[in-house]
Design a protein around this motif. Structure first.
Motif, PDB file in Angstrom:
ATOM      1  N   SER A 188     -11.611   6.485  10.853  1.00 53.29           N
ATOM      2  CA  SER A 188     -13.048   6.373  10.630  1.00 53.29           C
ATOM      3  C   SER A 188     -13.317   5.370   9.516  1.00 53.29           C
ATOM      4  O   SER A 188     -13.014   5.618   8.350  1.00 53.29           O
ATOM      5  CB  SER A 188     -13.583   7.767  10.290  1.00 53.29           C
ATOM      6  OG  SER A 188     -14.847   7.658   9.748  1.00 53.29           O
ATOM      7  N   VAL A 189     -13.834   4.205   9.915  1.00 52.48           N
ATOM      8  CA  VAL A 189     -14.226   3.173   8.954  1.00 52.48           C
ATOM      9  C   VAL A 189     -15.638   2.724   9.340  1.00 52.48           C
ATOM     10  O   VAL A 189     -16.180   3.185  10.340  1.00 52.48           O
ATOM     11  CB  VAL A 189     -13.223   1.975   8.961  1.00 52.48           C
ATOM     12  CG1 VAL A 189     -11.928   2.334   8.252  1.00 52.48           C
ATOM     13  CG2 VAL A 189     -12.936   1.481  10.376  1.00 52.48           C
ATOM     14  N   ARG A 190     -16.232   1.831   8.538  1.00 46.30           N
ATOM     15  CA  ARG A 190     -17.609   1.422   8.843  1.00 46.30           C
ATOM     16  C   ARG A 190     -17.679   0.631  10.142  1.00 46.30           C
ATOM     17  O   ARG A 190     -18.566   0.831  10.964  1.00 46.30           O
ATOM     18  CB  ARG A 190     -18.174   0.574   7.694  1.00 46.30           C
ATOM     19  CG  ARG A 190     -18.504   1.401   6.451  1.00 46.30           C
ATOM     20  CD  ARG A 190     -19.249   0.557   5.429  1.00 46.30           C
ATOM     21  NE  ARG A 190     -18.500  -0.636   5.048  1.00 46.30           N
ATOM     22  CZ  ARG A 190     -17.576  -0.673   4.095  1.00 46.30           C
ATOM     23  NH1 ARG A 190     -17.265   0.442   3.449  1.00 46.30           N
ATOM     24  NH2 ARG A 190     -16.944  -1.797   3.794  1.00 46.30           N
ATOM     25  N   ALA A 191     -16.726  -0.293  10.330  1.00 46.70           N
ATOM     26  CA  ALA A 191     -16.750  -1.149  11.523  1.00 46.70           C
ATOM     27  C   ALA A 191     -16.252  -0.365  12.743  1.00 46.70           C
ATOM     28  O   ALA A 191     -15.423   0.536  12.614  1.00 46.70           O
ATOM     29  CB  ALA A 191     -15.853  -2.363  11.299  1.00 46.70           C
ATOM     30  N   LEU A 241       0.877  -1.176   0.000  1.00 43.98           N
ATOM     31  CA  LEU A 241       0.000   0.000   0.000  1.00 43.98           C
ATOM     32  C   LEU A 241       0.915   1.225   0.000  1.00 43.98           C
ATOM     33  O   LEU A 241       1.614   1.472   0.970  1.00 43.98           O
ATOM     34  CB  LEU A 241      -0.894  -0.020   1.257  1.00 43.98           C
ATOM     35  CG  LEU A 241      -1.956   1.069   1.380  1.00 43.98           C
ATOM     36  CD1 LEU A 241      -3.025   0.938   0.303  1.00 43.98           C
ATOM     37  CD2 LEU A 241      -2.615   1.017   2.767  1.00 43.98           C
ATOM     38  N   ASP A 242       0.936   1.956  -1.073  1.00 41.18           N
ATOM     39  CA  ASP A 242       1.886   3.069  -1.270  1.00 41.18           C
ATOM     40  C   ASP A 242       3.324   2.563  -1.214  1.00 41.18           C
ATOM     41  O   ASP A 242       4.218   3.263  -0.725  1.00 41.18           O
ATOM     42  CB  ASP A 242       1.686   4.172  -0.209  1.00 41.18           C
ATOM     43  CG  ASP A 242       0.273   4.701  -0.202  1.00 41.18           C
ATOM     44  OD1 ASP A 242      -0.331   4.776  -1.292  1.00 41.18           O
ATOM     45  OD2 ASP A 242      -0.241   5.017   0.880  1.00 41.18           O
ATOM     46  N   GLY A 243       3.541   1.344  -1.645  1.00 41.51           N
ATOM     47  CA  GLY A 243       4.882   0.740  -1.622  1.00 41.51           C
ATOM     48  C   GLY A 243       4.803  -0.603  -0.920  1.00 41.51           C
ATOM     49  O   GLY A 243       3.761  -0.927  -0.343  1.00 41.51           O
ATOM     50  N   PRO A 244       5.892  -1.367  -0.972  1.00 41.81           N
ATOM     51  CA  PRO A 244       5.858  -2.687  -0.325  1.00 41.81           C
ATOM     52  C   PRO A 244       5.806  -2.566   1.195  1.00 41.81           C
ATOM     53  O   PRO A 244       6.222  -1.540   1.751  1.00 41.81           O
ATOM     54  CB  PRO A 244       7.166  -3.352  -0.781  1.00 41.81           C
ATOM     55  CG  PRO A 244       8.039  -2.234  -1.226  1.00 41.81           C
ATOM     56  CD  PRO A 244       7.175  -1.087  -1.623  1.00 41.81           C
ATOM     57  N   ARG A 296      -5.732   5.302   6.053  1.00 44.42           N
ATOM     58  CA  ARG A 296      -5.589   4.700   4.719  1.00 44.42           C
ATOM     59  C   ARG A 296      -5.441   3.177   4.838  1.00 44.42           C
ATOM     60  O   ARG A 296      -6.038   2.416   4.081  1.00 44.42           O
ATOM     61  CB  ARG A 296      -4.367   5.332   4.035  1.00 44.42           C
ATOM     62  CG  ARG A 296      -4.189   4.883   2.634  1.00 44.42           C
ATOM     63  CD  ARG A 296      -3.461   5.894   1.790  1.00 44.42           C
ATOM     64  NE  ARG A 296      -2.939   5.264   0.587  1.00 44.42           N
ATOM     65  CZ  ARG A 296      -3.680   4.758  -0.382  1.00 44.42           C
ATOM     66  NH1 ARG A 296      -4.992   4.806  -0.303  1.00 44.42           N
ATOM     67  NH2 ARG A 296      -3.126   4.196  -1.450  1.00 44.42           N
ATOM     68  N   TYR A 297      -4.692   2.747   5.824  1.00 48.77           N
ATOM     69  CA  TYR A 297      -4.461   1.307   6.020  1.00 48.77           C
ATOM     70  C   TYR A 297      -5.744   0.592   6.466  1.00 48.77           C
ATOM     71  O   TYR A 297      -6.136  -0.435   5.909  1.00 48.77           O
ATOM     72  CB  TYR A 297      -3.337   1.118   7.050  1.00 48.77           C
ATOM     73  CG  TYR A 297      -3.043  -0.329   7.370  1.00 48.77           C
ATOM     74  CD1 TYR A 297      -2.705  -1.227   6.369  1.00 48.77           C
ATOM     75  CD2 TYR A 297      -3.111  -0.799   8.681  1.00 48.77           C
ATOM     76  CE1 TYR A 297      -2.443  -2.562   6.662  1.00 48.77           C
ATOM     77  CE2 TYR A 297      -2.843  -2.126   8.985  1.00 48.77           C
ATOM     78  CZ  TYR A 297      -2.515  -3.003   7.968  1.00 48.77           C
ATOM     79  OH  TYR A 297      -2.258  -4.319   8.249  1.00 48.77           O
ATOM     80  N   PHE A 298      -6.404   1.158   7.462  1.00 48.97           N
ATOM     81  CA  PHE A 298      -7.631   0.509   7.963  1.00 48.97           C
ATOM     82  C   PHE A 298      -8.704   0.453   6.858  1.00 48.97           C
ATOM     83  O   PHE A 298      -9.418  -0.543   6.734  1.00 48.97           O
ATOM     84  CB  PHE A 298      -8.169   1.227   9.214  1.00 48.97           C
ATOM     85  CG  PHE A 298      -7.506   0.781  10.492  1.00 48.97           C
ATOM     86  CD1 PHE A 298      -6.165   1.041  10.727  1.00 48.97           C
ATOM     87  CD2 PHE A 298      -8.216   0.075  11.461  1.00 48.97           C
ATOM     88  CE1 PHE A 298      -5.545   0.610  11.902  1.00 48.97           C
ATOM     89  CE2 PHE A 298      -7.606  -0.365  12.634  1.00 48.97           C
ATOM     90  CZ  PHE A 298      -6.262  -0.091  12.856  1.00 48.97           C
ATOM     91  N   SER A 299      -8.810   1.521   6.061  1.00 53.64           N
ATOM     92  CA  SER A 299      -9.793   1.521   4.962  1.00 53.64           C
ATOM     93  C   SER A 299      -9.469   0.413   3.976  1.00 53.64           C
ATOM     94  O   SER A 299     -10.358  -0.250   3.448  1.00 53.64           O
ATOM     95  CB  SER A 299      -9.768   2.839   4.179  1.00 53.64           C
ATOM     96  OG  SER A 299     -10.081   3.877   5.005  1.00 53.64           O
ATOM     97  N   HIS A 300      -8.187   0.233   3.717  1.00 52.87           N
ATOM     98  CA  HIS A 300      -7.753  -0.794   2.762  1.00 52.87           C
ATOM     99  C   HIS A 300      -8.087  -2.188   3.297  1.00 52.87           C
ATOM    100  O   HIS A 300      -8.652  -3.021   2.578  1.00 52.87           O
ATOM    101  CB  HIS A 300      -6.247  -0.639   2.535  1.00 52.87           C
ATOM    102  CG  HIS A 300      -5.713  -1.499   1.436  1.00 52.87           C
ATOM    103  ND1 HIS A 300      -6.132  -1.394   0.132  1.00 52.87           N
ATOM    104  CD2 HIS A 300      -4.787  -2.494   1.454  1.00 52.87           C
ATOM    105  CE1 HIS A 300      -5.493  -2.285  -0.606  1.00 52.87           C
ATOM    106  NE2 HIS A 300      -4.673  -2.965   0.174  1.00 52.87           N
TER     107      HIS A 300
END
Ligand code: BGC
Length: 244
Positions: free
Chosen positions: A219-222, A157-160, A187-191
């Protein structure tokens, strides 16, 4: 009361303690020594043995390790010396301590503790535990059953290897504010959410003691909740695993 010993080998520290298997409470002091650098097999075994000896424990031990562990054998070594690859952690440590040892991945151990006795207790569906420390560990549970060795700290994610930019160690190394780090976590949690649609995220690792500084930034759904046992989840889960 039944008790067991949990040992948590990390990239930065080796921790351990005697655990009440009914509550997950630590019954001894939490012993911690720095992980030797480089974290060679001999060095880590010495330090792990010193942690156990410091508590006077002389019975079977559960051991959490910061890499893939299958059947007691180490399958990856991102934050520990490469010498560990292919080593039988269980038999090497059992030989060193003179007691039987059972082992598992450190995030899987942390997840086990949280699902059985902590923040995920009684939670059905898909639960994703993420530990933020020297690396990023992951533990995936489906209706309480662990899918071991998921290794989501190594997603690209944005690189290895997303953990090299998003772990708690990366925040420190790069001198990021909680807001800057929070943006990376978002960004990581959304991914991860896009990939697995978990019903719940549990966040562990040493930094979970400061959960109020960064969890509100994600902020994510879960729902995203801190580990009940905070930095001790790995110790508690390793202890639980020793009697499985
Ligand atoms: C390792 C995982 C481990 C995580 C946290 C990663 O670099 O590959 O196995 O769970 O760090 O220690």
């Amino acid at each position: 009361m039944s008790t067991a010993f949990g040992l948590d080998i990390g990239g930065t520290g080796i921790k351990g303690g005697i655990v009440d298997l009914g509550t997950g409470e630590l019954l001894s002091e939490r012993v911690r020594f720095d992980t030797p650098q480089p974290a060679t097999v001999a060095g880590v075994l010495d330090t792990a043995a010193a942690v156990v000896t410091a508590t006077g424990w002389e019975a079977p031990v559960g051991c959490a390790f910061p890499g893939i562990v299958k059947g007691g054998v180490v399958g990856s070594a991102a934050n520990i010396d490469d010498e560990w690859l292919g080593e039988n952690l269980e038999s090497r440590l059992a030989e060193r301590l003179g007691v039987p040892v059972r082992s598992l991945n450190d995030a899987d151990a942390a997840g086990l503790a949280e699902m059985r006795l902590g923040a995920g207790r009684g939670r059905a569906g898909v639960v994703m535990m993420l530990t933020l420390g020297t690396g990023i560990g992951s533990a995936l549970f489906i209706d309480g059953r662990l899918v071991p060795n998921t290794e989501l700290g190594h997603l690209e994610l944005d690189g290895p290897n997303v953990e090299s930019r998003t772990s708690a160690a990366a925040r420190k190394r790069e001198g990021l504010s909680y807001e800057e780090w929070g943006a990376r976590l978002q960004r990581y949690f959304s991914h991860v959410e896009a990939l697995f649609s978990p019903d719940l995220f549990i966040v562990g690792g040493g930094i979970s003691r400061k959960a109020d500084r960064f969890l509100p930034l994600i902020s994510v759904r879960a729902p995203v909740i801190p580990a009940h046992f905070r930095q001790n989840s790995g110790i508690v889960g390793a202890a639980l695993h020793s009697v499985e």
